[in-house]
Design an enzyme around this catalytic site. Structure first.
Site, PDB file in Angstrom:
ATOM      1  N   ALA A 116       0.800  -1.229   0.000  1.00 10.86           N
ATOM      2  CA  ALA A 116       0.000   0.000   0.000  1.00 10.86           C
ATOM      3  C   ALA A 116       0.831   1.276   0.000  1.00 10.86           C
ATOM      4  CB  ALA A 116      -0.952  -0.014   1.198  1.00 10.86           C
TER       5      ALA A 116
ATOM      6  N   CYS B  55      -5.945  -6.593   4.848  1.00  9.81           N
ATOM      7  CA  CYS B  55      -7.145  -6.607   5.701  1.00  9.81           C
ATOM      8  C   CYS B  55      -8.191  -7.588   5.186  1.00  9.81           C
ATOM      9  CB  CYS B  55      -7.756  -5.207   5.774  1.00  9.81           C
ATOM     10  SG  CYS B  55      -6.637  -3.938   6.397  1.00  9.81           S
TER      11      CYS B  55
END
Length: 472
Positions: free
Chosen positions: A24, A58
């Site tokens: 990310a 996640c």
């Protein structure tokens, strides 16, 4: 090693950006820098030791549990897409050393072992975090899994498919532990969660964690609290067969470690870069590593400012990592952006139970010397007479003298979790609980009671602050 690896830039004014880490923060930084500067101005080289880039860690528990059917659904942008945008992305390549003085990094091809140096004008460190593995016998046995990357998720799924039995033990009851316990239940395993704390979800106060405990037991999960794991037993085949605590032994065909993560900063430490109390890199508001003009860092390997307590914290969340990457890429690309800090907002679920928190817990407030009042209210997600209304518990902390909001925790069914965003905005704005009572929130019976549960808590907290002689 080629000349292109030795020389930074290949033409007048051309610089080289090196990015360590392809998830990310790292790839958001690379992509944003590329938007602002074309290949003729900025060469971008990114190193990633795994097989994947720009993926949602996640989402791994939901993939393992079957809610997400395809692994690739968790990938936001493939390596090929990054390369098509002029980013020299090198997979299965691990950076093993940062030479700050000579502005270069040493990288090793994971498969061949070949090593080479690559110089940089600007460096982004986005090495993420690593799952904590207990230092005890059996921790590295076959069948014991940490879950941080897609490679980890795939290895766990392979183990679940091959497992001869259906007994699973999750060590730890934080976000990952709770979510993985649910995923394993959905896979048809008998699940035991061994937790060293008094209640699951240590990011909540124990009275709120108790609600999560009850919900997990309602799913058929065996909860073992106040238990310290001492060793993992293995069979003659080298596979894990049991988890042992000081008081008992729990048979296991698979073990998932959910005891948290630590910043992955061994490279930075060896290079002499500044680290905080939690082991994360320290940066300024522009995400530049303190004391180093041409090095930035972001994502799970950094510490960030808690806007409520005023202290540095390590909060490994994808939301922060993507924001860090945007800020870094903007600054590397010649623009200006800052990341002021966080208030510690997080949300999760166990089946239909939603769990959310923001700001400080009671022990956080005590640790930084704050005096506070707490209130806990029971309400519903919708008007009580409207079909589908479900119970919700809201706990709120307010500073005793000023009435400043310090934190909110919410546990409830559908419609509960995202209400924490109201409190997150109020915390960021530095609002008092008295000011919160006047918030103009949306109302209709399908969405909320006339008084939203968060505002009910704010009213009670404001009254308690007044009774304590504060709020003036």
């Amino acid at each position: 090693m080629s000349m292109s690896e030795k020389a930074r830039g290949t033409g007048p004014g051309r610089e080289r950006l090196v990015v360590i880490g392809g998830d990310a923060a790292g790839m958001s930084a690379a992509s944003q820098a590329r938007r602002l500067k074309g290949p003729e101005e900025l060469e971008i080289v990114a190193f990633e030791r795994g097989h994947f880039t720009s993926f949602s860690a996640c989402g791994i528990p939901y993939w393992v549990g079957g809610d997400v059917t395809e692994r690739d659904d968790l990938i936001a942008r493939t390596p090929e897409e990054h390369r098509a945008r002029g980013i020299d992305l090198r997979l299965r390549t691990e950076v093993t050393e940062i030479d700050v003085a000579r502005q270069r990094v040493r990288a090793r091809d994971v498969d061949s072992g070949a090593e080479s140096w690559t110089s940089y004008d600007k460096l982004v460190i986005a090495t993420g975090a690593r799952p904590i593995r207990p230092d005890m016998p059996g921790a590295d046995a076959e069948g014991v899994h940490g879950v941080q990357t897609l490679d980890d998720g795939q290895e766990l799924l392979d183990t679940l498919t091959r497992a001869r039995g259906r007994r699973a033990v999750v060590v730890g009851a934080g976000y990952i532990g709770v979510e993985m316990a649910e995923a394993l239940i959905k896979r048809g395993f008998l699940v035991t969660v061994v937790n060293r704390g008094s209640e699951p979800m240590s990011t909540l106060d124990p009275d709120m964690g108790r609600l999560v405990h009850e919900a997990m037991e309602g799913l058929g999960i065996t909860m073992v609290d106040d238990a310290e794991v001492t060793k993992l037993l293995t069979g003659e085949d080298g596979r894990v067969r049991a988890v042992v605590t000081q008081d008992a032994e729990y048979p296991a065909d698979v073990v998932v470690l959910g005891i948290g993560v630590r910043p992955q900063t061994a490279l930075a430490r060896a290079a002499g870069l500044p680290l905080g109390a939690h082991g994360g890199l320290l940066t300024d508001l522009s995400m530049r590593v303190r004391g180093h003009e041409n090095i930035w860092a972001g994502g799970d390997c950094v510490e960030v400012l808690d806007l409520v307590s005023g202290q540095e914290r390590h909060i490994p969340l994808g939301t922060h990592a993507n924001k860090h990457g945007q800020v870094i890429g903007t600054n590397v690309g010649g623009g200006y952006a800052t990341f002021p800090g966080v208030v510690g907002t997080a949300v999760s679920k166990v089946c239909d139970l939603e769990i959310a928190r923001t700001g400080l817990r009671e022990k956080d407030a005590r640790r930084v010397g704050l005096r506070f009042e707490t209130v806990t209210v029971e309400s519903t997600s919708r008007a009580g007479y409207y079909p589908g209304a479900s119970p919700m518990t809201v706990k709120m902390l307010a500073e005793r003298r000023t009435g400043r909001l310090l934190g909110v925790q919410i546990v409830g069914r559908e419609g509960a979790g995202k209400r924490v965003d109201i409190a997150a905005v109020a915390l960021t704005a530095g609002m008092t609980v008295e000011q919160m009572t006047a918030l103009d929130l949306g109302y209709a019976p399908p969405f909320s009671p006339v008084w939203d549960p968060v505002l009910v808590a704010a009213r009670k907290a404001a009254a308690k602050v007044r009774d304590a002689g504060g709020g003036r």
